[in-house]
Scaffold this motif. Structure first.
Motif, short mmCIF file in Angstrom:
data_model
loop_
_atom_site.label_atom_id
_atom_site.label_comp_id
_atom_site.label_asym_id
_atom_site.label_seq_id
_atom_site.Cartn_x
_atom_site.Cartn_y
_atom_site.Cartn_z
N ALA A 124 23.87 -56.39 56.36
CA ALA A 124 24.77 -55.26 56.12
C ALA A 124 24.80 -54.34 57.33
O ALA A 124 25.87 -53.92 57.80
CB ALA A 124 24.29 -54.49 54.89
N ASP A 125 23.62 -54.06 57.86
CA ASP A 125 23.53 -53.16 58.99
C ASP A 125 24.30 -53.72 60.19
O ASP A 125 25.05 -53.01 60.85
CB ASP A 125 22.05 -52.98 59.35
CG ASP A 125 21.79 -51.64 60.00
OD1 ASP A 125 22.31 -50.64 59.46
OD2 ASP A 125 21.11 -51.62 61.03
N ALA A 160 28.90 -51.08 52.14
CA ALA A 160 27.59 -50.56 51.77
C ALA A 160 27.47 -50.50 50.25
O ALA A 160 26.43 -50.86 49.67
CB ALA A 160 27.38 -49.17 52.36
N THR A 219 15.76 -59.49 50.43
CA THR A 219 16.37 -58.15 50.47
C THR A 219 16.42 -57.65 51.91
O THR A 219 17.40 -57.00 52.32
CB THR A 219 15.57 -57.14 49.63
OG1 THR A 219 14.19 -57.39 49.82
CG2 THR A 219 15.92 -57.24 48.18
N PHE A 220 15.40 -57.99 52.71
CA PHE A 220 15.41 -57.59 54.11
C PHE A 220 16.60 -58.21 54.82
O PHE A 220 17.33 -57.54 55.56
CB PHE A 220 14.09 -58.04 54.78
CG PHE A 220 13.95 -57.64 56.21
CD1 PHE A 220 13.75 -56.31 56.54
CD2 PHE A 220 14.05 -58.57 57.23
CE1 PHE A 220 13.63 -55.92 57.86
CE2 PHE A 220 13.93 -58.20 58.55
CZ PHE A 220 13.72 -56.88 58.87
N VAL A 261 19.43 -59.24 53.45
CA VAL A 261 20.68 -58.63 52.97
C VAL A 261 20.91 -57.30 53.69
O VAL A 261 22.01 -57.03 54.20
CB VAL A 261 20.62 -58.40 51.44
CG1 VAL A 261 21.77 -57.52 50.98
CG2 VAL A 261 20.64 -59.73 50.71
N ASN A 262 19.86 -56.48 53.76
CA ASN A 262 20.02 -55.17 54.41
C ASN A 262 20.33 -55.30 55.89
O ASN A 262 21.18 -54.58 56.43
CB ASN A 262 18.75 -54.34 54.23
CG ASN A 262 18.67 -53.76 52.84
OD1 ASN A 262 19.55 -54.00 52.02
ND2 ASN A 262 17.63 -53.00 52.57
N LEU A 263 19.65 -56.24 56.54
CA LEU A 263 19.86 -56.43 57.98
C LEU A 263 21.29 -56.89 58.23
O LEU A 263 21.98 -56.36 59.13
CB LEU A 263 18.87 -57.47 58.51
CG LEU A 263 18.76 -57.56 60.02
CD1 LEU A 263 18.07 -56.31 60.55
CD2 LEU A 263 17.98 -58.80 60.43
N LEU A 281 26.89 -54.01 48.95
CA LEU A 281 25.55 -54.52 49.26
C LEU A 281 24.47 -53.83 48.45
O LEU A 281 23.48 -54.46 48.06
CB LEU A 281 25.27 -54.41 50.76
CG LEU A 281 26.05 -55.46 51.56
CD1 LEU A 281 25.99 -55.18 53.03
CD2 LEU A 281 25.53 -56.86 51.25
N LEU A 282 24.65 -52.56 48.18
CA LEU A 282 23.68 -51.89 47.29
C LEU A 282 23.74 -52.51 45.90
O LEU A 282 22.73 -52.64 45.22
CB LEU A 282 23.95 -50.40 47.24
CG LEU A 282 23.35 -49.63 48.42
CD1 LEU A 282 23.85 -48.21 48.44
CD2 LEU A 282 21.83 -49.64 48.33
N GLY A 293 21.81 -55.60 46.11
CA GLY A 293 20.39 -55.28 46.10
C GLY A 293 19.89 -55.03 44.70
O GLY A 293 18.85 -55.53 44.29
#
Lengths: 319, 317
Positions: free
Chosen positions: A309-310, A233, A302-303, A305-307, A236-237, A240
């Motif tokens: 990561a999740d 996390a 960014t969506f 990347v976040n997805l 990934l932040l 971001g």
């Protein structure tokens, strides 16, 4: 006055007593509680509403150009020819800008991840309380420096150094932008990484040490696997931050539309391009809409990347 | 700000704020021409002239505004940049009284202004600017032709190295020409494209700076660089090249004399534009700018003043 106050205290005490037996609660207290509940629920849902609203707005500004037939999505994604104000032939190819954004982020992460995670491990595991407190304050200060100041550092400090010592033909380039973004991401990676390591229960450390593990073995074999989610996390932040950063890269990367062939070539990122051009693109023109299309693209990146990561974090958790 | 004390000062400020808010609302409703101009009803003692546009002219416009405060303390000129196109767009919206432009207005813009506001745009020449071609002081090159500039900067141009021009750079790693340019919305960019590239597109991969000063600074820091920017931005850390129209013709340095006589090939007029015939304080300000006092500042800022025969007779100072 005096009696009035006494009365009020008395009645308040009475309410508290009655409050316990709920049928006796006054109506306003029940309504107030419901109002608070609704308000808090709204706060929770508002994040979703805002994200959707932003996406809808940005997409609505961009959409007409997609259906106008003047700009083809394929050309936008695969052509390097960015000539939004050409007097001869206007072309909107964003490939060089997309590659620019990705390459700067990649360079930044290659530099920032080892440093950031290393610093997190040192702060969390190896240093004395006094050193840790000082380091944490300094690192948090680093995170508070505005991005325009970082851009200024890139322009005036790093740029001449690169020309002098790295033999760069030009000082504002991919490496400069990557260095600045790395410096900006490291504090985030350190603070969140350190929290992740701190969250590993002490019993893990004690058990490992009791089994005769050295400190390095504790870190490598026990702490890093245990804190993997949090560390991911953190990284990934950092990514971001690097993808979305605008001002610093605008100043430090040299702002040149080309696919870089080396670390010392100038590049331009999607964010910097939007910042430099949106202010002067006539509202509603193709150029304006294509810049919003870039916004949609950034949003999707960014969506994704976040997805990712999740999903990774969930996958790890399930195992 | 106004040098007054007590209740009256506060009251006036409040009145002014109300007036500003009214104008803002009016502007939003599209009542172009109802800007906070001096031609509107006079409320409050300080009249505000809004001035916006060319980044090339922003320092000069600021200098004028400051000097004018001494001449007319009751008039305040607010200056901002953004680019020539931005200034003209703001003029059409009624957001500013005077737009600064470092390029001629396009026929499309004049038409649009007529259609939107029903008024003609009046254009005043307030000075001249020569775009100098800058290189690093260590570069042995002294002069260049417009054709060579086109081959260096234009899409498909064949000159990419200094050795292509027969120049031996002090170090081989500086042989590649680093092209420093401006962001595509700037008036300087369009002017250079028109004069040096004959409206062809720029070669991709140039470093596009967001200001005139940034161009000069980047050239000063980069031994293999070439850049173009207003001659007022010259420093002793860069070298200005002499420019010839064609190979074989004489090359001229960007000097005051060569600009006014139009011998220097990359020169242009600096313009101030207003909607309709200027009146009241706006007219007084434009007259002052085109007087000796205003033109002195043009020269001090590194631009070329208009010839004395075209100046207005100075009054008010």
């Amino acid at each position: 006055m005096e009696t009035e106050r006494n009365d009020r205290v008395g009645s308040a005490a009475g309410e508290v007593v009655r409050g316990f037996s709920s049928p006796g609660r006054p109506a306003w207290a029940i309504w107030a509680e419901r109002a608070w509940e609704v308000l808090i629920r709204l706060c929770g849902v508002s994040a979703v509403i805002f994200v959707l609203a932003i996406f809808v707005f940005v997409f609505r500004e961009a959409a007409p150009v997609l259906f106008s037939g003047r700009v083809r999505l394929g050309e936008f994604l695969t052509s390097v020819e960015w000539y939004p104000t050409s007097a001869v032939k206007v072309r909107y190819g964003a490939l060089a800008l997309i590659v620019g954004s990705f390459s700067v982020t990649l360079v930044a992460m290659v530099l920032a991840v080892p440093f950031g995670l290393g610093a997190a491990i040192f702060v969390s595991e190896f240093c004395s309380r006094k050193v840790r407190e000082t380091l944490k304050i300094v690192i948090e200060l680093l995170a508070a420096i505005p991005s325009v100041v970082w851009g200024f550092v890139g322009l005036t400090v790093i740029s001449p150094l690169l020309v002098k010592y790295a033999g760069a033909p030009i000082g504002v380039n991919l490496l400069n932008g990557g260095l600045i973004l790395a410096l900006m991401s490291v504090p985030i990676i350190v603070s969140i990484g350190e929290d992740a390591l701190k969250a590993v229960p002490d019993s893990y450390r004690e058990a490992a040490l009791a089994l005769g593990a050295t400190r390095w073995q504790v870190v490598w074999r026990v702490l890093l696997p245990a804190a993997r989610n949090g560390l991911l996390a953190a990284v990934l932040l950092g990514v971001g931050r690097a993808v979305g950063e605008t001002m610093a890269v605008l100043m430090a990367t040299g702002h040149a539309v080309q696919i870089p062939h080396g670390l010392l070539d100038s590049v331009r990122t999607l964010t910097a391009n939007i910042a430099a051009e949106l202010g002067e693109a006539p509202t509603g023109s193709d150029h304006y809409r294509v810049l919003f299309l870039m916004g949609v693209l950034l949003f999707l990146i960014t969506f994704a990347v976040n997805l990712a990561a999740d999903l990774i974090v969930r996958g790890i958790r399930r195992r | 700000m106004m040098g007054r004390t007590g209740m009256s000062g506060g009251g006036q400020r409040r009145v002014q704020a109300g007036w500003a808010f009214f104008c803002l609302t009016a502007g939003l409703l599209g009542w172009a021409g109802c800007g906070p101009s001096a031609s509107g009803p006079a409320v409050g003692p300080v009249k505000v002239i809004q001035n916006k546009g060319s980044d090339t002219m922003v320092n000069l416009a600021q200098a004028w505004a400051e000097a004018y405060r001494k001449v007319r303390p009751d008039v305040s000129v607010e200056v901002s940049g953004g680019g020539s196109g931005v200034g003209i767009a703001a003029l059409m919206r009624g957001a500013v009284d005077i737009a600064n432009s470092s390029r001629d207005l396009k026929p499309k813009e004049l038409e649009e202004a007529r259609a939107v506001t029903g008024k003609e745009v009046r254009v005043f020449v307030v000075g001249f600017d020569a775009l100098a071609v800058y290189v690093h002081p260590s570069n042995p090159l002294e002069e260049i032709t417009l054709e060579q500039l086109e081959e260096i900067y234009a899409e498909g141009g064949r000159i990419t190295r200094w050795s292509d021009l027969g120049v031996q750079m002090p170090h081989p790693r500086y042989d590649r020409i680093i092209r420093v340019s401006r962001q595509s919305s700037s008036g300087t960019y369009e002017f250079f494209r028109e004069r040096a590239l004959r409206n062809r597109d720029f070669k991709l991969g140039s470093n596009d700076m967001n200001g005139s000063k940034e161009v000069v600074e980047l050239v000063a820091a980069t031994p293999g660089a070439i850049g173009y920017s207003g001659m007022g931005y010259a420093t002793d850390r860069v070298k200005m090249l002499r420019v010839a129209r064609k190979a074989g013709e004489p090359a001229y340095a960007p000097t005051l004399e060569n600009t006014v006589t139009r011998r220097y090939p990359i020169a242009r007029s600096l313009l101030m534009c207003v909607l309709g015939e200027p009146a009241g304080e706006v007219k007084a300000y434009l007259d002052w700018i085109r007087s000796d006092a205003g033109q002195r500042l043009v020269e001090e800022n590194g631009f070329v003043p208009i010839p004395p025969s075209e100046r207005t007779t100075s009054h008010g100072n």
